[in-house]
Design a protein around this motif. Sequence first.
Motif, short mmCIF file in Angstrom:
data_model
loop_
_atom_site.label_atom_id
_atom_site.label_comp_id
_atom_site.label_asym_id
_atom_site.label_seq_id
_atom_site.Cartn_x
_atom_site.Cartn_y
_atom_site.Cartn_z
N UNK A 88 -25.59 -29.56 91.71
CA UNK A 88 -26.74 -30.38 91.33
C UNK A 88 -28.04 -29.59 91.47
N UNK A 89 -28.08 -28.74 92.51
CA UNK A 89 -29.25 -27.91 92.77
C UNK A 89 -29.39 -26.81 91.71
N UNK A 90 -28.25 -26.22 91.31
CA UNK A 90 -28.21 -25.14 90.32
C UNK A 90 -27.31 -25.54 89.15
N UNK A 91 -27.77 -26.40 88.26
CA UNK A 91 -26.91 -26.88 87.17
C UNK A 91 -26.40 -25.77 86.25
N UNK A 92 -27.12 -24.64 86.18
CA UNK A 92 -26.64 -23.51 85.36
C UNK A 92 -25.28 -23.03 85.83
N UNK A 93 -25.02 -23.11 87.12
CA UNK A 93 -23.73 -22.65 87.64
C UNK A 93 -22.60 -23.54 87.15
N UNK A 94 -22.90 -24.83 87.01
CA UNK A 94 -21.90 -25.76 86.46
C UNK A 94 -21.63 -25.43 84.99
N UNK A 95 -22.69 -25.11 84.25
CA UNK A 95 -22.57 -24.78 82.82
C UNK A 95 -21.70 -23.54 82.62
N UNK A 96 -21.86 -22.53 83.51
CA UNK A 96 -21.15 -21.26 83.36
C UNK A 96 -19.98 -21.14 84.34
N UNK A 97 -19.46 -22.26 84.79
CA UNK A 97 -18.44 -22.32 85.83
C UNK A 97 -17.24 -21.42 85.56
N UNK A 98 -16.83 -21.36 84.29
CA UNK A 98 -15.63 -20.59 83.93
C UNK A 98 -15.96 -19.21 83.34
N UNK A 99 -17.24 -18.83 83.38
CA UNK A 99 -17.67 -17.55 82.82
C UNK A 99 -17.77 -16.48 83.91
N UNK A 100 -17.51 -15.21 83.55
CA UNK A 100 -17.65 -14.13 84.54
C UNK A 100 -19.08 -14.03 85.05
N UNK A 101 -19.21 -13.72 86.33
CA UNK A 101 -20.52 -13.59 86.95
C UNK A 101 -21.39 -12.55 86.27
#
Length: 235
Positions: free
Chosen positions: A120-133
């Motif tokens: 919730x704090x970093x919604x971008x991480x949810x968007x890219x959850x399955x993408x390589x760092x």
Amino acid sequence: MSAQLKLNNVETYIGQFHILQGISFEVRKGEVTVLLGRNGAGKTTTLRTIMGLNPASKGQVQFNGEDIHSLPTYQIAQKGIGYVPEDQGIFAQLTVEENMKVAMKSDNDQTQARLHYILDLFPDLKTFWKKPGGLLSGGQKQMLSIARAYINENELLLIDEPSKGLAPIVVEKVMESIMEMKENTTIVLVEQNFMMASTIGDRFYIIDDGKTVQSGEMQVLKDDQDMRRKYLGIA
């Protein structure tokens, strides 16, 4: 208020170079303590010394009243100290999800609740959850690095230069996130961006040539133009 973290006259060498030559400061529980100083003053080495990555050759590092300066890094981390390094330290080949799982000390209900809070704090991480760092932007990598340190129930977070190289709008987001995190954890922040440091910080210590030379409540530094000019090169 008693100190949660205390450094007493700490000295550290890297190879033959005497980097820290007398670092002393106290970090109070529930506050953001900011370490300031010019490039090369010893701020990053101070955080690395707390974590045992560059062990202290002299002096004491105490966490919750216990000496930790002779412990290996993994034991220091187990005490409840999270570290966000200057280079972010994420695994570029692993997905965001895998990066988070690698960082988790356990996978219980409490950890899952913290994960939901982080997403919730970093919604971008949810968007890219399955993408390589490695595919994330600089700001998203910084968010992932902070999230990895925050996922465990650490009492103290050491965060090194979170605004470095980021666009102003991203800096603002990172700043807001750290301000929200300070409700739940104590933070030691190394930060060159004085606007960010002075907004977030409760107390400051200035490091110059490997020594702590000034300290006080952040408002004191905001009001003291001569001190800022002398030690930080800013008016």
